[in-house]
Scaffold this motif. Sequence first.
Motif, PDB file in Angstrom:
ATOM      1  N   GLY A 140       0.812  -0.890  -0.245  1.00 46.37           N
ATOM      2  CA  GLY A 140      -0.124   0.224  -0.088  1.00 46.37           C
ATOM      3  C   GLY A 140       0.709   1.252  -0.086  1.00 46.37           C
ATOM      4  N   SER A 141       0.324   1.885   0.778  1.00 42.19           N
ATOM      5  CA  SER A 141       0.970   3.592   0.298  1.00 42.19           C
ATOM      6  C   SER A 141       2.863   3.651   1.634  1.00 42.19           C
ATOM      7  N   LEU A 142       2.398   3.036   2.505  1.00 43.60           N
ATOM      8  CA  LEU A 142       3.715   2.598   2.677  1.00 43.60           C
ATOM      9  C   LEU A 142       5.147   2.142   2.103  1.00 43.60           C
ATOM     10  N   LEU A 143       4.768   0.953   0.485  1.00 38.97           N
ATOM     11  CA  LEU A 143       5.678   0.364  -0.144  1.00 38.97           C
ATOM     12  C   LEU A 143       5.410   1.797  -1.225  1.00 38.97           C
ATOM     13  N   LEU A 144       4.566   2.165  -1.370  1.00 44.01           N
ATOM     14  CA  LEU A 144       4.923   3.668  -2.306  1.00 44.01           C
ATOM     15  C   LEU A 144       5.826   4.605  -1.844  1.00 44.01           C
ATOM     16  N   SER A 145       5.220   4.876  -0.764  1.00 46.61           N
ATOM     17  CA  SER A 145       5.991   6.734   0.179  1.00 46.61           C
ATOM     18  C   SER A 145       8.410   5.172   0.337  1.00 46.61           C
ATOM     19  N   ARG A 146       7.648   4.367   0.632  1.00 43.75           N
ATOM     20  CA  ARG A 146       9.330   3.859   0.379  1.00 43.75           C
ATOM     21  C   ARG A 146      10.362   3.709  -0.629  1.00 43.75           C
ATOM     22  N   ILE A 147       9.480   3.457  -1.570  1.00 46.56           N
ATOM     23  CA  ILE A 147      10.156   3.927  -3.486  1.00 46.56           C
ATOM     24  C   ILE A 147       9.887   4.983  -3.248  1.00 46.56           C
ATOM     25  N   MET A 148       9.669   6.214  -3.233  1.00 48.51           N
ATOM     26  CA  MET A 148       9.812   7.595  -3.708  1.00 48.51           C
ATOM     27  C   MET A 148      10.326   8.377  -2.493  1.00 48.51           C
ATOM     28  N   GLU A 149      10.327   7.891  -1.387  1.00 53.55           N
ATOM     29  CA  GLU A 149      11.749   8.301  -0.733  1.00 53.55           C
ATOM     30  C   GLU A 149      13.519   7.629  -0.814  1.00 53.55           C
ATOM     31  N   ASP A 150      12.950   6.642  -0.950  1.00 53.46           N
ATOM     32  CA  ASP A 150      14.577   5.528  -1.664  1.00 53.46           C
ATOM     33  C   ASP A 150      15.119   6.919  -3.085  1.00 53.46           C
TER      34      ASP A 150
END
Length: 218
Positions: A140-150
Amino acid sequence: MSIFDVKIDQKFLKDLILLIFGVGLYILSVRIFVLPNFLASNGIAGFSVFINFVFKINPALTFFLVNIPLFLFGWKLLTKRELLLSIPGAVAMSLWMLIFEQLGITGFTFDQMIWAGIFDGFLSGIGAGLVVVSEGTFGGSLLLSRIMEDQWNFKIDRILFGIDVVVMMLSLLTYLALPNFATTLLSCFIFSKVTRFIGRETYRTALLTKIKKNLFEK
């Protein structure tokens, strides 16, 4: 032993336990604060509820279908270790829901709804923060946020809150009452900040240093 070239050592197992525990806290917060007080879920889970209201599609199916492109997207951008830990994280979401349901955990109702939002923000944020510490996600959103953060150096709390604002606006336009919307938005803001505080040591250290400095100056 290794899976997809990821070494399954003692640290990996510790991170896996931490991830599953963190997901448990997140789902527990949903059970005891969100559902009894008629708040909306955040992130992709909240989007799934919105889709169910508009199109009558099972939220679990929507959550699964949305996660497929996210995991495929993450396959190219995240490390294999992060992705390998994200799979049990996503599975644990459903398992914890079933466990708490079987245990008969129903939660608390508050005369003043704002307390439900505050407690949910802190407890779910602690859970998500522990998941971030484990270097995994629950999809979900946590996976997407990790991608955008990395990949693009976005701040994880801003991404989480930004996604939540979009989901909450959709919910407000369809089924969510204004007081519940405001309370859920407060919960989402607290959630995003607590997640970053727990999950990112540099942010935690900088914030604590700033607080100490302000206290000593006074």
